[in-house]
Design an enzyme around this catalytic site. Structure first.
Site, PDB file in Angstrom:
ATOM      1  N   HIS B 241       0.808  -1.222   0.000  1.00 61.58           N
ATOM      2  CA  HIS B 241       0.000   0.000   0.000  1.00 61.58           C
ATOM      3  C   HIS B 241       0.841   1.271   0.000  1.00 61.58           C
ATOM      4  CE1 HIS B 241      -0.479  -0.517   4.668  1.00 61.58           C
ATOM      5  NE2 HIS B 241       0.704  -0.831   4.270  1.00 61.58           N
ATOM      6  N   ASN B 242       0.403   2.226  -0.797  1.00 68.49           N
ATOM      7  CA  ASN B 242       1.002   3.554  -0.874  1.00 68.49           C
ATOM      8  C   ASN B 242       2.405   3.574  -1.467  1.00 68.49           C
ATOM      9  OD1 ASN B 242      -1.036   3.699   1.601  1.00 68.49           O
ATOM     10  ND2 ASN B 242      -0.866   5.742   0.740  1.00 68.49           N
TER      11      ASN B 242
END
Lengths: 348, 348, 348
Positions: B241-242
């Site tokens: 994520h991210n």
């Protein structure tokens, strides 16, 4: 499924002792078995459990000397372990004896489907595909254009086989594995971008191969990525374009084989190993889990470990020494002090 | 598909020498080609094969001097390799020129489907999804709520794209890859259990990206996990994520990029590499296969290796020394003996 | 979905300041928020953004001192971070509140489906399967014969669960994950080939477990592969047959757990770790990413790193020394010269 002791005895051609009508509906280890379970005793280490087990039926060797009362019905056979294995297989094949074509599946009119084939719902069979007799295609599989699959193979749910790949007889491919996706080939351009190199080869998988779940085998740029007879691949393995895996080679989970690598016959390769492209591994090579192989191995039947890999003996020795490094460093410092002192003394 | 030499010559705008009516139905390397195959000769190292090949048609450079009889029909072009690549691409796009919406697929009434789109059977297009012109969604794909996919993209069989993700133009996503699954975020509780942190961001994939099979790109906790233009990802890769992957970066199979890591432009990252969270890699960084990166790299265009990674030169030097460790240890022992002896002599 | 500031304030039981009718339709970080976004301010480090943000609504702590004009509508609550988390969860559950059985799915007449279940199109529910109340089975999932799934679980698109596996309550399984594929067990034969050992056990997954995308958990040879309550597994993980993962243990992406390994309670295991078969890890063990564990760990709450793994302190020390190896080697050479010189001097 439920069987009586009598039915099982008939199947194994054994001698029955106890209640022939007792029913079993599961298989279990002798030390864990509950009522209704079938178990076996092959290793005498577990003999004590024979007198305490809750199994309803136990398969034992005919030469076993039984000196205490046994609650379970016994089936005496020559080799309890082999007999149990036979039962396991029968049980499994009965359990998974799916046949017929389920609605709704997609079978292109130009596909050829053999006899006694199972095609699960939502499976997709493309134009020109050939599915051999007794082969099972589980739900949600994708079989691309002109794919050939032999007889008695099992393609589990969600496996995807791209166009033009060839799968042999008695091949097992587990769920969500991908066969024949594009090799990873890109030509760098002056502006820093990459242009895809078309991957027009295929994957050939020979007979008696087993491939685990979520594994990827890329198609060749040209020619074939080749998985030879009897190879066993675990889950989450990467086989890159134009690689070749030799006959009866076994590869554990999460290992990656780079492009054009040629793995020899009867290799045993541990998990999370990486093998660079274009190398050749001799017959009988064994590779320790987590190793990195960056050059060819020419001598047969050798064992390697480490990243980059060394012979297994060197690897083990280096590992031990690495753990002694703090000691080594201290030793050097002490030596230095000693030598300095000696020098001082001498120069007095 | 079958073509005559004349048709191919017309396509390549070349000069034909030999039988214009000979037919080819496959592509092959010049050294392996059989009758009916089309091949090419670009590298003079392979010139000898021109006189022995069984290929029916061979594409050659127009300045090639041919001094022995050739059985194959020749097509002379400026650059045989480029011409062959052009043919490969045409062949591939003809082969995979699927169009139309197959039965039974699921297309939500609130989804918008562009022109000349292919949607294979058992594909699922959710409410609010937008599929751009000429894009192909192969069988058994899942396109979540409000997903946007651009034009000329190909989503291979079984790929799953969770809600709200955005895919650009000319993006290729291979079979069973997962885009937009939840980031791995859990808040530890006093009793030892974990509470899930909702992951409400998405994944954005820009134009001209290629993603291999069985790869995972997690959605951001908030904001976006970002795969920039021209990125090429191999099979079985994990992008957490991210994370952000810079323009034209190439990553080989089984590598993992942890949460919020920012990989720079034009990086080249080998297979089975691990990169910890929240680090930044400078433009042009190169990472050796199997390395572990545990801190940011600020200088551009540098090469690293090892786990934890060092500069490539240091890494190579350390590797060599590790193999010499047994020697080193022996040397220290000998030195110690010598020094002890010296000391004894002195103290006499 | 669109909400007014008033509706959100009502939900959070806060105090509203500003326009109660302003509408928001997305969630965003305060520094990135655009008009129509709902944001929050919990960390005073970000306070400056409160006065410049384009967010339409911002949730703030009720004790925040506001000394400049604010454009956004404010909702004052006791704990802005908790309130925002509550909203995230509500938003997510509203967004994914799918119900009902979509056409065309395959539900065997002998399967039992609970209340308020979602079964997506092209999902396949086999004979004897039991799906608990409120559970969601996304499109293209495969649920094998006699599989039991509890209540309130979510099985994302393309996940495959083989026959006889048992999944608890409140379990999340992400897309294309495979549960219950055959364990990797083969018996070597005298001719070099292997015979498959039937894998007749299953996988049991207890309550509150989350499993990422493209992960594989193999069924036991006999008995069960066991994932205990509260375990969190990331993407692309391999769990081999008969392994056990202890309560509340967290494992990061691309890690592999070999057969019959027993991982204790509350372990934290990094990414790309490999753990060999048949070892036991004590409660509270922590393993550094990329490590290799080749023996049992008996002491609780210890940290390990490296391959093969050492205690974390030793590992860190060895890593530092490895980087000093070139220096060490030089030092030894210098010592040797010194000693030789001393010896020469003495022997004069």
């Amino acid at each position: 499924m439920q069987f009586t002791a009598k039915e099982i005895n008939f199947l194994l051609n054994g001698t029955l002792k106890g209640n022939p009508d007792v029913k079993v509906n599961q298989l279990a280890k002798i030390e864990e078995a509950q009522e209704g379970a079938l178990s076996f005793l092959a290793n005498l280490k577990y003999e004590a459990f024979l007198y305490t087990t809750n199994a309803s039926v136990v398969i034992v060797n005919e030469d076993l000397v039984i000196d205490k009362p046994v609650k379970a019905t016994l089936i005496k056979v020559k080799d309890a372990y082999s007999s149990f294995s036979i039962l396991l297989e029968k049980y499994n094949s009965l359990k998974q004896d799916k046949k017929g074509i389920e609605q709704y599946s997609f079978i292109h009119p130009k596909a050829k489907i053999g006899k006694d084939v199972y095609i699960g719902a939502f499976a997709y069979i493309s134009a020109g595909a050939i599915i051999g007799d007794n082969t099972k295609i589980y739900p949600q599989c994708f079989i691309g254009d002109d794919v050939k699959i032999g007889t008695d193979s099992v393609i589990q749910s969600g496996a995807k086989i791209y166009h033009d790949c060839v799968i042999g007889n008695k091949v097992n491919i587990h769920a969500n594995t991908v066969i024949g996706s594009d090799g990873f080939g890109f030509a760098p351009q002056p502006d820093g971008s990459y242009v895809k190199v078309s991957q027009i080869g295929n994957v050939i998988i020979e007979d008696n191969v087993e491939i685990g779940a979520n594994t990827c085998i890329d198609r060749a740029t040209m020619g074939s990525t080749l998985i030879k007879e009897g190879v066993k691949l675990d889950n989450l393995i990467q086989i890159a374009h134009n690689a070749e895996i030799g006959k009866n080679t076994v590869i554990a989970s999460q290992t990656g084989i780079s492009g054009s690598a040629k793995i020899g016959e009867s290799n045993i390769i541990g998990g999370q190993v990486g093998i660079v492209g274009h190398v050749t591994l001799a017959k009988g090579t064994q590779i320790q889990a987590k190793s990195g192989i960056n050059k060819s191995i020419e001598e047969e039947n050798k064992k390697f470990g480490g990243a980059p890999a060394q012979t297994y003996q060197n690897y083990m020795r280096s590992q031990v020494i690495i753990q002694r490094l703090p000691d080594m460093e201290r030793k050097i410092d002490e030596l230095q002090k000693l030598v300095n002192k000696l020098q001082e003394n001498l120069s007095k």
